[in-house]
Write an enzyme that holds these catalytic residues in place. Structure first.
Site, short mmCIF file in Angstrom:
data_model
loop_
_atom_site.label_atom_id
_atom_site.label_comp_id
_atom_site.label_asym_id
_atom_site.label_seq_id
_atom_site.Cartn_x
_atom_site.Cartn_y
_atom_site.Cartn_z
N ASP A 1 9.26 3.02 -0.09
CA ASP A 1 8.20 3.66 0.67
C ASP A 1 8.39 3.27 2.13
O ASP A 1 8.01 2.19 2.56
CB ASP A 1 6.83 3.21 0.14
CG ASP A 1 5.69 3.88 0.89
OD1 ASP A 1 5.98 4.61 1.87
OD2 ASP A 1 4.53 3.68 0.51
N LYS B 1 3.92 9.11 8.85
CA LYS B 1 3.65 8.50 10.16
C LYS B 1 4.57 9.04 11.27
O LYS B 1 4.34 10.14 11.74
CB LYS B 1 3.67 6.98 10.01
CG LYS B 1 2.55 6.56 9.02
CD LYS B 1 2.11 5.13 9.07
CE LYS B 1 0.81 4.97 8.29
NZ LYS B 1 0.87 4.16 7.08
N TYR C 1 0.86 -1.18 0.00
CA TYR C 1 0.00 0.00 0.00
C TYR C 1 0.89 1.23 0.00
O TYR C 1 1.85 1.31 0.76
CB TYR C 1 -0.89 -0.01 1.25
CG TYR C 1 -1.80 1.20 1.37
CD1 TYR C 1 -2.85 1.38 0.47
CD2 TYR C 1 -1.62 2.14 2.37
CE1 TYR C 1 -3.70 2.48 0.58
CE2 TYR C 1 -2.47 3.24 2.49
CZ TYR C 1 -3.50 3.40 1.59
OH TYR C 1 -4.34 4.49 1.71
C1 LIG Z 1 0.23 4.64 5.73
C2 LIG Z 1 1.03 4.43 4.51
C3 LIG Z 1 0.93 5.31 3.41
C4 LIG Z 1 -0.07 6.41 3.35
O1 LIG Z 1 0.16 7.42 4.28
P1 LIG Z 1 -1.07 8.41 4.66
O2 LIG Z 1 -0.44 9.37 5.61
O3 LIG Z 1 -2.12 7.55 5.25
O4 LIG Z 1 -1.49 9.06 3.40
C5 LIG Z 1 1.79 5.12 2.35
N1 LIG Z 1 2.69 4.11 2.36
C6 LIG Z 1 2.80 3.25 3.38
C7 LIG Z 1 3.83 2.17 3.34
C8 LIG Z 1 1.96 3.36 4.48
O5 LIG Z 1 2.05 2.49 5.48
#
Ligand SMILES: *Cc1c(COP(=O)(O)O)cnc(C)c1O
Length: 430
Positions: free
Chosen positions: A240, A268, A145
């Site tokens: 990511d 995060k 994701y």
């Molecule tokens: C949570 C997450 C996102 C998205 O971040 P948001 O602040 O919710 O837009 C993207 N990549 C990874 C790996 C994530 O865990």
């Protein structure tokens, strides 16, 4: 039985006003049954809901609260900053300090741009990769994701080399066609995609440790293998690390595995609980970002002073307290060992994946190394486990396909409460 009257009536009202009653779908408990709990406050390792129930919690706002809730240092910084006005829309000292810390902590980052969420970070990073390479396509991995940007809402087709089909209405076929997908932990599949789309792939984006299909680790040599493919074909390699950044180590997964991407996305933890994201990497690529370069990307509230003050305190704390990571490892090991003892007591050989303070208990006896194998989990059983854990005072993520996150507020005593709740819950559902 938990009393949930206030949460129930708030949810009934919310459903009339907000689609599904929530501002992010995962909060809705749809995968586990029941109604979501409305949270009133949290402190350390504990959440308190509107009905006054208290839970040990293992979501930590989906990752950010690695120091536990309502950390006093962060609270103080935020309050002092608000007094000077929450936003200027002009440069501040604080954002320079945060940039300096990020560059110091994350090995591959030479320049960094702040945004407001992880989604914004990944969207901006692939735009940059496309602008830099002059190519359109990207490769992502099944079960990873990367936020809710159009390009990432693509399910894998059944065949490895099939064109992506949109996972959500509203994503155009054109966008979907530019996103190619491969199974996690399979280098051959990526090599094949790259051969079939010669000189068309701008970027490969990956969660270097996947957390969004449950916790799934990269196999030995996998991240290195992708690095080689990117080098051989002029592809931008994007980690990511929105989830793994500052969680697995000060420098994230790239430090742990010693594999350097070209670009990194963060979010995060970086905001200490405030809405923040960032993307950064090699200077030669980052200089393509506006206003230095032609790739446009902007934000009215980007680098917001409150978010920067919270983020600075968070990152500075992690940077100067290296022992946090080994302490988190110790607590994780205690919990994993406890869960394994419990599993043998109930005669099950379910799979536990973990690294550092991320862990998942999959309700399957198969090895879980990609999305296909994660999906062999018994999600109905997980739903019952989730609700049993709640009844036993532990709040875990309401989906089998999420990782649990530990915070430094979980001490040995609280870890033992979690282990005890796990046994009681397994006994109840099996
Ligand atoms: C949570 C997450 C996102 C998205 O971040 P948001 O602040 O919710 O837009 C993207 N990549 C990874 C790996 C994530 O865990």
């Amino acid at each position: 039985m938990l009393i949930k009257e206030k949460s129930k009536s708030l949810f009934a009202k919310a459903k009339k006003l907000i689609p599904g009653g929530v501002n992010s779908p995962v909060r809705a408990f749809k995968a586990v049954g029941g109604d979501p709990l409305f949270i009133k406050s949290a402190k350390g390792a504990y959440l308190y809901d509107e009905d006054g129930n208290k839970y040990v919690e293992l979501i930590n706002s989906w990752g950010p609260m690695i120091l536990g809730h309502a950390n006093e240092e962060i609270e103080h910084a935020v309050i002092e900053t608000i007094k000077k006005s929450p936003s200027f829309g002009a440069p501040t000292d604080a954002e320079v300090n945060v940039a300096e810390l990020i560059i110091d902590m994350v090995p591959s980052i030479e320049q960094v741009r702040m945004v407001n969420s992880g989604t914004e970070a990944t969207m901006s990073a692939i735009r940059l990769a496309r602008g830099f390479t002059g190519r359109d396509k990207i490769i992502k991995f099944e079960g990873c994701y990367h936020g809710h940007g159009d390009s990432f809402l693509i399910a894998a087709g059944s065949g490895v080399a099939t064109m992506g089909t949109p996972d959500s209405p509203g994503v155009t076929k054109g966008t979907a066609a530019d996103t190619l997908t491969a199974p996690y932990n399979n280098l051959d599949a990526v090599e094949e995609l790259v051969q079939k789309n010669k000189d068309q792939i701008a970027a490969i984006i990956i969660e270097p440790v996947a957390g969004n299909m449950g916790c799934v680790l990269p196999k030995k040599g996998y991240l290195e293998g992708l690095r080689k493919i990117c080098d051989n074909h002029g592809i931008i390699y994007i980690f990511d690390e929105v989830m793994t950044g500052f969680r697995l180590a000060k420098g994230g997964a790239q430090e742990v595995f010693n594999v350097m991407p070209d670009l990194t996305t963060l979010g995060k933890i970086i905001g200490g609980g405030m809405p923040v994201g960032a993307y950064g990497g090699k200077k030669e690529i980052m200089k393509y970002v506006s206003p230095e370069g032609p790739v446009y990307q902007a934000g009215t509230l980007s680098g917001n002073p409150i978010a920067m003050s919270a983020g600075f305190v968070m990152l500075n704390h992690l940077n100067t307290h290296g022992e946090i990571y080994s302490n988190l490892d110790d607590i994780a090991t205690r919990i994993i060992n406890g869960f394994n003892v419990n599993l043998s007591k109930v005669g099950k050989n379910y799979t536990m994946n973990s690294i550092g303070s991320m862990l998942s208990l999959f309700f399957t006896e198969n090895e879980v190394s990609d999305f296909e194998s994660a999906k062999t989990s018994d999600t109905d059983l997980f739903g019952r486990y989730f609700n049993a854990m709640l009844e036993n005072g532990v709040y875990i993520a309401p989906s089998q396909f999420e990782s649990l996150f530990l915070s430094t507020s979980i001490d040995e005593r609280i870890a033992d409460l979690i282990i005890e709740a796990n046994l009681k819950s397994l006994e109840r559902i099996l």
